[in-house]
Design an enzyme around this catalytic site. Structure first.
Site, PDB file in Angstrom:
ATOM      1  N   ALA A 152      -1.132   0.981  13.263  1.00  0.00           N
ATOM      2  CA  ALA A 152      -1.528   2.276  12.685  1.00  0.00           C
ATOM      3  C   ALA A 152      -2.975   2.591  13.029  1.00  0.00           C
ATOM      4  O   ALA A 152      -3.884   1.893  12.618  1.00  0.00           O
ATOM      5  CB  ALA A 152      -1.349   2.251  11.176  1.00  0.00           C
ATOM      6  N   GLY A 186      -3.544  -2.173  -2.268  1.00  0.00           N
ATOM      7  CA  GLY A 186      -2.101  -2.091  -2.498  1.00  0.00           C
ATOM      8  C   GLY A 186      -1.778  -2.565  -3.909  1.00  0.00           C
ATOM      9  O   GLY A 186      -2.563  -3.272  -4.535  1.00  0.00           O
ATOM     10  N   ASP A 217       0.558  -8.366   1.740  1.00  0.00           N
ATOM     11  CA  ASP A 217      -0.550  -7.525   1.281  1.00  0.00           C
ATOM     12  C   ASP A 217      -1.503  -8.404   0.474  1.00  0.00           C
ATOM     13  O   ASP A 217      -1.058  -9.299  -0.250  1.00  0.00           O
ATOM     14  CB  ASP A 217       0.006  -6.400   0.380  1.00  0.00           C
ATOM     15  CG  ASP A 217      -0.930  -5.212   0.282  1.00  0.00           C
ATOM     16  OD1 ASP A 217      -0.515  -4.109   0.680  1.00  0.00           O
ATOM     17  OD2 ASP A 217      -2.078  -5.382  -0.185  1.00  0.00           O
ATOM     18  N   LYS A 259     -10.880   1.628  14.018  1.00  0.00           N
ATOM     19  CA  LYS A 259      -9.532   2.079  14.391  1.00  0.00           C
ATOM     20  C   LYS A 259      -9.420   2.288  15.906  1.00  0.00           C
ATOM     21  O   LYS A 259      -8.390   1.998  16.511  1.00  0.00           O
ATOM     22  CB  LYS A 259      -9.185   3.369  13.632  1.00  0.00           C
ATOM     23  CG  LYS A 259      -8.858   3.109  12.175  1.00  0.00           C
ATOM     24  CD  LYS A 259      -7.507   2.427  12.090  1.00  0.00           C
ATOM     25  CE  LYS A 259      -7.215   1.733  10.800  1.00  0.00           C
ATOM     26  NZ  LYS A 259      -5.919   1.026  10.801  1.00  0.00           N
ATOM     27  N   TYR A 315     -15.580   3.092  10.337  1.00  0.00           N
ATOM     28  CA  TYR A 315     -14.122   3.106  10.183  1.00  0.00           C
ATOM     29  C   TYR A 315     -13.464   3.655  11.455  1.00  0.00           C
ATOM     30  O   TYR A 315     -12.506   3.081  11.975  1.00  0.00           O
ATOM     31  CB  TYR A 315     -13.726   3.960   8.976  1.00  0.00           C
ATOM     32  CG  TYR A 315     -12.238   4.057   8.796  1.00  0.00           C
ATOM     33  CD1 TYR A 315     -11.519   2.990   8.283  1.00  0.00           C
ATOM     34  CD2 TYR A 315     -11.535   5.204   9.166  1.00  0.00           C
ATOM     35  CE1 TYR A 315     -10.138   3.057   8.140  1.00  0.00           C
ATOM     36  CE2 TYR A 315     -10.159   5.283   9.024  1.00  0.00           C
ATOM     37  CZ  TYR A 315      -9.465   4.201   8.506  1.00  0.00           C
ATOM     38  OH  TYR A 315      -8.099   4.268   8.373  1.00  0.00           O
ATOM     39  N   GLY A 327       0.832  -1.207   0.000  1.00  0.00           N
ATOM     40  CA  GLY A 327       0.000   0.000   0.000  1.00  0.00           C
ATOM     41  C   GLY A 327       0.861   1.250   0.000  1.00  0.00           C
ATOM     42  O   GLY A 327       2.097   1.183  -0.091  1.00  0.00           O
ATOM     43  N   PHE A 328       0.201   2.360   0.138  1.00  0.00           N
ATOM     44  CA  PHE A 328       0.882   3.653   0.066  1.00  0.00           C
ATOM     45  C   PHE A 328       1.960   3.780   1.159  1.00  0.00           C
ATOM     46  O   PHE A 328       3.161   3.897   0.864  1.00  0.00           O
ATOM     47  CB  PHE A 328      -0.193   4.746   0.144  1.00  0.00           C
ATOM     48  CG  PHE A 328       0.276   6.084   0.621  1.00  0.00           C
ATOM     49  CD1 PHE A 328       1.400   6.677   0.073  1.00  0.00           C
ATOM     50  CD2 PHE A 328      -0.437   6.758   1.610  1.00  0.00           C
ATOM     51  CE1 PHE A 328       1.831   7.930   0.521  1.00  0.00           C
ATOM     52  CE2 PHE A 328      -0.020   7.997   2.049  1.00  0.00           C
ATOM     53  CZ  PHE A 328       1.126   8.582   1.522  1.00  0.00           C
ATOM     54  N   ILE A 329       1.557   3.709   2.402  1.00  0.00           N
ATOM     55  CA  ILE A 329       2.554   3.899   3.471  1.00  0.00           C
ATOM     56  C   ILE A 329       3.462   2.675   3.567  1.00  0.00           C
ATOM     57  O   ILE A 329       4.682   2.798   3.741  1.00  0.00           O
ATOM     58  CB  ILE A 329       1.859   4.185   4.826  1.00  0.00           C
ATOM     59  CG1 ILE A 329       0.974   5.423   4.722  1.00  0.00           C
ATOM     60  CG2 ILE A 329       2.899   4.363   5.943  1.00  0.00           C
ATOM     61  CD1 ILE A 329       0.153   5.736   5.969  1.00  0.00           C
ATOM     62  N   LEU A 366      -0.250  -2.156   9.094  1.00  0.00           N
ATOM     63  CA  LEU A 366      -0.940  -1.094   8.346  1.00  0.00           C
ATOM     64  C   LEU A 366      -2.123  -1.634   7.557  1.00  0.00           C
ATOM     65  O   LEU A 366      -2.948  -0.864   7.076  1.00  0.00           O
ATOM     66  CB  LEU A 366       0.035  -0.447   7.343  1.00  0.00           C
ATOM     67  CG  LEU A 366       1.337   0.106   7.925  1.00  0.00           C
ATOM     68  CD1 LEU A 366       2.340   0.361   6.811  1.00  0.00           C
ATOM     69  CD2 LEU A 366       1.070   1.402   8.676  1.00  0.00           C
TER      70      LEU A 366
END
Ligand code: UDP
Length: 331
Positions: free
Chosen positions: A119, A36, A31, A156, A152, A10-12, A76
């Site tokens: 995260a 991703g 992943d 988290k 969401y 993914g991005f991070i 993540l």
């Protein structure tokens, strides 16, 4: 150091994979490639110290073995991005809560005690973000009737509670960063994230889609700053001195910008002829979406624990993204 990164494509995750490989670490990135992309890891695949595993964390049979090998784990993997979160609301709790449980359980049952970074997200502030000062200890406010983000946000927040429970009951080492609007290379605009969307629109010469009247305010943090903060937090967690594990820490940049100003800034930096198109929130996200007007982190705790201060200005990040995307277009 052996690093395990869930959501590694993914991005991070892909940026973190690169960061650790460049530092001489060994990285396993896992992943399911739902959002991703393997292309994010193109520079790493084939390198001796890097491996990629395509797997669903809810069923990955090698999870315990990989957790056992790891010195540090970044967790993540999650359903992210406003469009995806709103469309796949069942997956939000199933994956975000279930995958975190499996990672924490594997660490608790394993012979080592790896440093884990779970995260979390600024979305846990929910509608408390109508307050200006978002520091870690404030009371949190949610409403089941105010918008689709609640699922969401609560997934988290549950991750934070799960991590703290495993820390307190099983002694696992875990720090819990609340990430505020991270931005940088490899972030896709397909799932909602505003800056890659604006940049692509500006480069295509089409109108930038500002949702609402654009007066909503965000604080964006370059992923390279976010990673530096996570690395510092993880290292502090290793320190047997002061106890930092189990703590929730805001990670972000305190500079604020309205989304309308952001659109104008992207157009200016790109030298684009694009105009701005205002799109009502219900057209963008569906009915009953209750947008967050402001979200700025108080970072005193992060600064106190790590001495962290961001190095990237928003202008530098936008210029860098423009450069990346222009380069990709010529390949
Ligand atoms: N946004 C926008 N146009 C877009 C995508 C997003 O105006 O094409 C707005 C969105 O409504 C929000 C802000 O930009 O107010 C940041 O959106 P993003 O999804 O990047 O992050 P978050 O909403 O989680 O802060």
């Amino acid at each position: 150091m052996n690093i395990l990164i869930t959501g590694g494509a993914g991005f991070i995750g892909s940026n973190l994979s690169e960061f650790h490989i460049n530092r001489g670490d060994t990285v396993v990135a896992v992943d399911d490639l739902s959002t991703g992309r393997k292309e994010n890891l193109a520079a790493l695949i084939g390198q001796e110290c890097f491996s990629f595993v395509k797997a669903d964390l809810l069923s990955w049979t090698d999870l315990a073995a990989e957790v056992t090998k790891a010195d540090r784990i970044y967790h993540l993997a999650a359903v992210v991005g406003m469009f995806r979160v709103l469309k796949e609301s069942v997956a939000v709790t199933r994956i975000n809560v279930g995958a975190t449980e499996r990672v924490l359980e594997a660490a608790a049952n394993g012979p080592n005690n790896p440093q884990i970074i779970i995260a979390s997200s600024s979305s846990v502030y929910g509608h408390s973000s109508d307050q200006l000062a978002l520091s870690e200890g404030i009371d949190l406010a949610f409403s089941i009737e105010r918008g689709g983000l609640t699922g969401y946000a609560l997934s988290k927040l549950t991750n934070e509670i799960q991590a703290q429970a495993y820390h307190e009951q099983c002694g696992i080492k875990v720090v819990i960063p609340r990430l505020f609007n991270v931005v940088g290379p490899h972030q896709s605009g397909n799932y909602g994230f505003v800056i890659p969307r604006f940049i692509q629109q500006a480069l295509d010469g089409v109108p930038l889609t500002v949702f609402g009247d654009g007066s909503q305010i965000r604080s964006f943090c370059d992923v390279r700053d976010t990673m530096a903060a996570l690395d510092k937090l993880a290292a502090i967690g290793d320190d047997p001195g002061e106890v930092q594990n189990g703590e929730v820490v805001n990670v972000g940049n305190t500079r604020e910008i309205s989304i309308l100003e952001l659109a104008k800034l992207v157009i200016a930096r790109a030298g684009s002829s694009s105009t701005i198109q205002f799109v009502p929130f219900d057209q963008a996200y569906g009915e009953h979406f209750d947008h967050i007007t402001q979200r700025k982190p108080i970072v005193e705790k992060l600064e106190r624990l790590t001495g962290f201060s961001p190095q990237w200005t928003l202008e530098e990040t936008i210029d860098d993204l423009l450069k990346h995307i222009r380069q990709e277009a010529t390949l």
